[in-house]
Design a protein around this motif. Structure first.
Motif, PDB file in Angstrom:
ATOM      1  N   ASP A 250       0.832  -1.209   0.000  1.00 38.96           N
ATOM      2  CA  ASP A 250       0.000   0.000   0.000  1.00 38.96           C
ATOM      3  C   ASP A 250       0.863   1.254   0.000  1.00 38.96           C
ATOM      4  O   ASP A 250       0.622   2.195  -0.760  1.00 38.96           O
ATOM      5  CB  ASP A 250      -0.930   0.013   1.221  1.00 38.96           C
ATOM      6  CG  ASP A 250      -2.031  -1.030   1.106  1.00 38.96           C
ATOM      7  OD1 ASP A 250      -2.287  -1.474  -0.033  1.00 38.96           O
ATOM      8  OD2 ASP A 250      -2.620  -1.400   2.136  1.00 38.96           O
ATOM      9  N   ARG A 251       1.859   1.259   0.865  1.00 35.83           N
ATOM     10  CA  ARG A 251       2.745   2.421   0.929  1.00 35.83           C
ATOM     11  C   ARG A 251       3.578   2.548  -0.346  1.00 35.83           C
ATOM     12  O   ARG A 251       3.881   3.652  -0.797  1.00 35.83           O
ATOM     13  CB  ARG A 251       3.650   2.318   2.157  1.00 35.83           C
ATOM     14  CG  ARG A 251       2.899   2.638   3.455  1.00 35.83           C
ATOM     15  CD  ARG A 251       3.727   2.362   4.682  1.00 35.83           C
ATOM     16  NE  ARG A 251       4.923   3.182   4.744  1.00 35.83           N
ATOM     17  CZ  ARG A 251       5.798   3.124   5.748  1.00 35.83           C
ATOM     18  NH1 ARG A 251       5.603   2.277   6.754  1.00 35.83           N
ATOM     19  NH2 ARG A 251       6.861   3.897   5.751  1.00 35.83           N
ATOM     20  N   LYS A 254       1.515   4.187  -3.052  1.00 35.11           N
ATOM     21  CA  LYS A 254       1.367   5.626  -2.798  1.00 35.11           C
ATOM     22  C   LYS A 254       2.638   6.388  -3.165  1.00 35.11           C
ATOM     23  O   LYS A 254       2.580   7.546  -3.573  1.00 35.11           O
ATOM     24  CB  LYS A 254       1.026   5.866  -1.323  1.00 35.11           C
ATOM     25  CG  LYS A 254      -0.416   5.527  -0.967  1.00 35.11           C
ATOM     26  CD  LYS A 254      -0.690   5.796   0.505  1.00 35.11           C
ATOM     27  CE  LYS A 254      -2.121   5.414   0.873  1.00 35.11           C
ATOM     28  NZ  LYS A 254      -2.389   5.607   2.318  1.00 35.11           N
ATOM     29  N   SER A 255       3.779   5.742  -2.995  1.00 36.20           N
ATOM     30  CA  SER A 255       5.051   6.435  -3.227  1.00 36.20           C
ATOM     31  C   SER A 255       5.454   6.467  -4.699  1.00 36.20           C
ATOM     32  O   SER A 255       6.265   7.292  -5.101  1.00 36.20           O
ATOM     33  CB  SER A 255       6.171   5.760  -2.424  1.00 36.20           C
ATOM     34  OG  SER A 255       6.503   4.489  -2.975  1.00 36.20           O
ATOM     35  N   THR A 393      -0.215  16.858  -3.137  1.00 43.40           N
ATOM     36  CA  THR A 393       0.509  15.589  -2.947  1.00 43.40           C
ATOM     37  C   THR A 393       1.855  15.628  -3.647  1.00 43.40           C
ATOM     38  O   THR A 393       2.868  15.161  -3.118  1.00 43.40           O
ATOM     39  CB  THR A 393      -0.328  14.408  -3.492  1.00 43.40           C
ATOM     40  OG1 THR A 393      -1.600  14.403  -2.856  1.00 43.40           O
ATOM     41  CG2 THR A 393       0.369  13.089  -3.246  1.00 43.40           C
TER      42      THR A 393
END
Length: 515
Positions: A250-251, A254-255, A393
């Motif tokens: 998940d991280r 996002k990255s 973001t």
């Protein structure tokens, strides 16, 4: 990016219509011009490998692998000759190869044994009028440098010699190429080349496959990868992301960069992380990127990619700063030293970023209006980066190094984009360019607000490449429901249709024909 999408289509055409020419055939018989070419132009977009190709050519020749019919090869870089005004061919050669002074007259007696390579025509400040008759025929004649090159090309000077010139395609548009027997273009990485490149960069095969799969699923990044230098940046950034989050999926997702703006934000962030002498040195980093940024923007607006000491002083850029080599390349020898950003797109990114570091409402508005006015597309990426940086973001990627990036600049850019889209309802090509800006902004609320009043999306007779289709798909999905989408005579290829699929369920009526 548009060039990249055209490249994808051109690769398909290459298989059937265009002639593939390897390096060892570049000075061999040309079927099209029905001659053995004396003058060859090698064209290619920034970062595609023109200079690398030239260096390989010279290296292979020097090692006896290529074109041994040339007894002497003289490579020159246009940017290193910018300081020259009037000069003779002999002085030009001796300026770079002084050790040939005693033998030069004998060398020039056999032009058919000579090859002159001029790299980077687009970086030259000299006028080269290929229609001019004011030429020279004597190697000792003092002429304007441009006239020397034209005289060689037109075979008035040293008839029988061979010439290779590298250039960006944009420069060739304004040239009379009737005296050029062969024009070639470096096409960059094919799909298989990209795959091999990823495998070479990522030693871990599984990681390589994951990274390549991610890029393939992002048409914007995948298209970018046809240029080797871009491919390196993409691999560098993805490598950072995958290694930082090897287990947390998940991280990791996002990255990973979703847009080109995010790609370059991560790239610059990595430079600042690895090359800053102390943590949280916000003032120094802000000052550094402000100086780089204003010089970069000056270059974008003035179609300039080569800078000198005067520009560095004018914009307070210190070439002794340890960050300098992370962003700029130095070439030439004192006192004729020139500087370029590592890549044109890095220059364009820094030019946009400076408006968020050092916000000035008047300056930003002036830059937006000026960039919009250029018809040659020079500021297209600059505008897309400005819109990309309007996304919070995306800005957050750089905040650890810069502490604060202007929200006012973001609002200013968003307002400008809204007005721009409202004005471009009728001009579908310009509207499509604005859609690219919306795509980079990742602002679905803004996209919905900008296109909410458009009931029908009519793009008939607008040529849509696969990348255009990806952007259009994003817009249509964001809108939610469109009464009619007219894609008649858009010449959409299979890859483009594939990119449109995610948005087709939002269309009530679709008009489409393949041609």
């Amino acid at each position: 990016m548009e060039t990249g999408a055209k490249h994808e289509e051109c690769l398909k055409e290459t298989e059937t219509k265009l002639e593939y020419i390897s390096l060892n055939r570049i000075f061999r018989w040309s079927q099209r011009s029905q001659c053995i070419p004396h003058v060859v132009i090698v064209s290619g977009v920034p970062g595609i490998g023109k200079t690398t190709m030239m260096q390989k050519f010279v290296n292979d020749w020097a090692n006896g692998k290529l074109y041994q019919r040339f007894a002497f090869v003289f490579p020159f870089k246009f940017r290193e000759l910018n300081k020259m005004a009037e000069v003779s061919l002999e002085k030009l050669i001796l300026h770079q190869y002084p050790h040939l002074e005693e033998q030069l007259s004998n060398i020039l007696e056999h032009p058919e044994w000579l090859l002159f390579i001029f790299d980077g025509l687009d970086e030259s400040i000299h006028q080269m009028d290929f229609k001019s008759n004011r030429l020279c025929s004597c190697t000792k004649d003092q002429k304007h440098f441009g006239a020397i090159v034209v005289s060689l090309v037109k075979q008035r000077l040293l008839p029988g010699c061979s010439i290779m010139i590298t250039s960006r395609p944009t420069k060739l548009v304004s040239m009379d190429v009737s005296s050029i027997q062969r024009i070639t273009e470096i096409m960059g990485f094919l799909h298989s080349d990209r795959k091999i490149y990823f495998s070479n960069v990522f030693a871990d095969e599984e990681l390589s496959k994951k990274a390549f799969k991610y890029v393939q699923e992002n048409p914007m990044l995948y298209t970018f990868c046809y240029i080797p230098s871009y491919c390196w940046i993409v691999c560098t950034v993805l490598s950072l992301c995958f290694r930082a989050e090897p287990t947390n999926n998940d991280r990791l997702m996002k990255s990973l960069p979703k847009t080109v703006t995010q790609l370059f934000a991560i790239y610059v962030s990595n430079i600042l992380t690895n090359h800053s002498s102390k943590q949280n040195d916000f003032p120094s980093i802000r000052n550094l990127l402000t100086s780089f940024g204003w010089m970069a923007e000056f270059g974008v607006m003035n179609h300039m990619i080569v800078f000198d000491e005067r520009h560095l002083r004018s914009f307070n850029v210190g070439n002794n700063d340890h960050h300098f080599s992370c962003f700029m390349l130095e070439s030439g020898q004192h006192p004729h030293v020139d500087y370029t950003f590592l890549h044109l797109t890095i220059q364009e990114f820094l030019a946009a970023l400076v408006h968020f570091i050092h916000y000035d409402s008047g300056k930003l508005q002036e830059s937006l209006d000026k960039a919009k006015s250029f018809e040659d597309g020079r500021a297209e990426m600059f505008l897309r980066f400005l819109c990309g940086l309007s996304d919070s973001t995306t800005r957050s990627i750089l905040k650890p190094h810069l502490y604060y990036l202007s929200i006012e600049a973001s609002n200013n850019v968003i307002n400008w984009l809204q007005k721009k889209i409202a004005e471009e309802q009728r001009d579908k090509k310009e509207l499509l360019n604005s859609f690219y800006c919306l795509y980079e902004s990742r602002n679905k609320a803004l996209a919905l607000q900008c296109i909410g009043s458009i009931n029908d999306a009519v793009f008939s007779f607008v040529h849509l490449n696969p990348l255009d289709c990806s952007v259009l798909s994003f817009i249509l999905e964001t809108r939610g429901e469109t009464e009619e989408l007219n894609l008649g005579s858009c010449n959409i290829q299979d890859d483009g249709l594939k990119n449109l699929v995610p948005a087709l369920h939002t269309i009530k009526n679709l008009r489409y024909n393949k041609k």
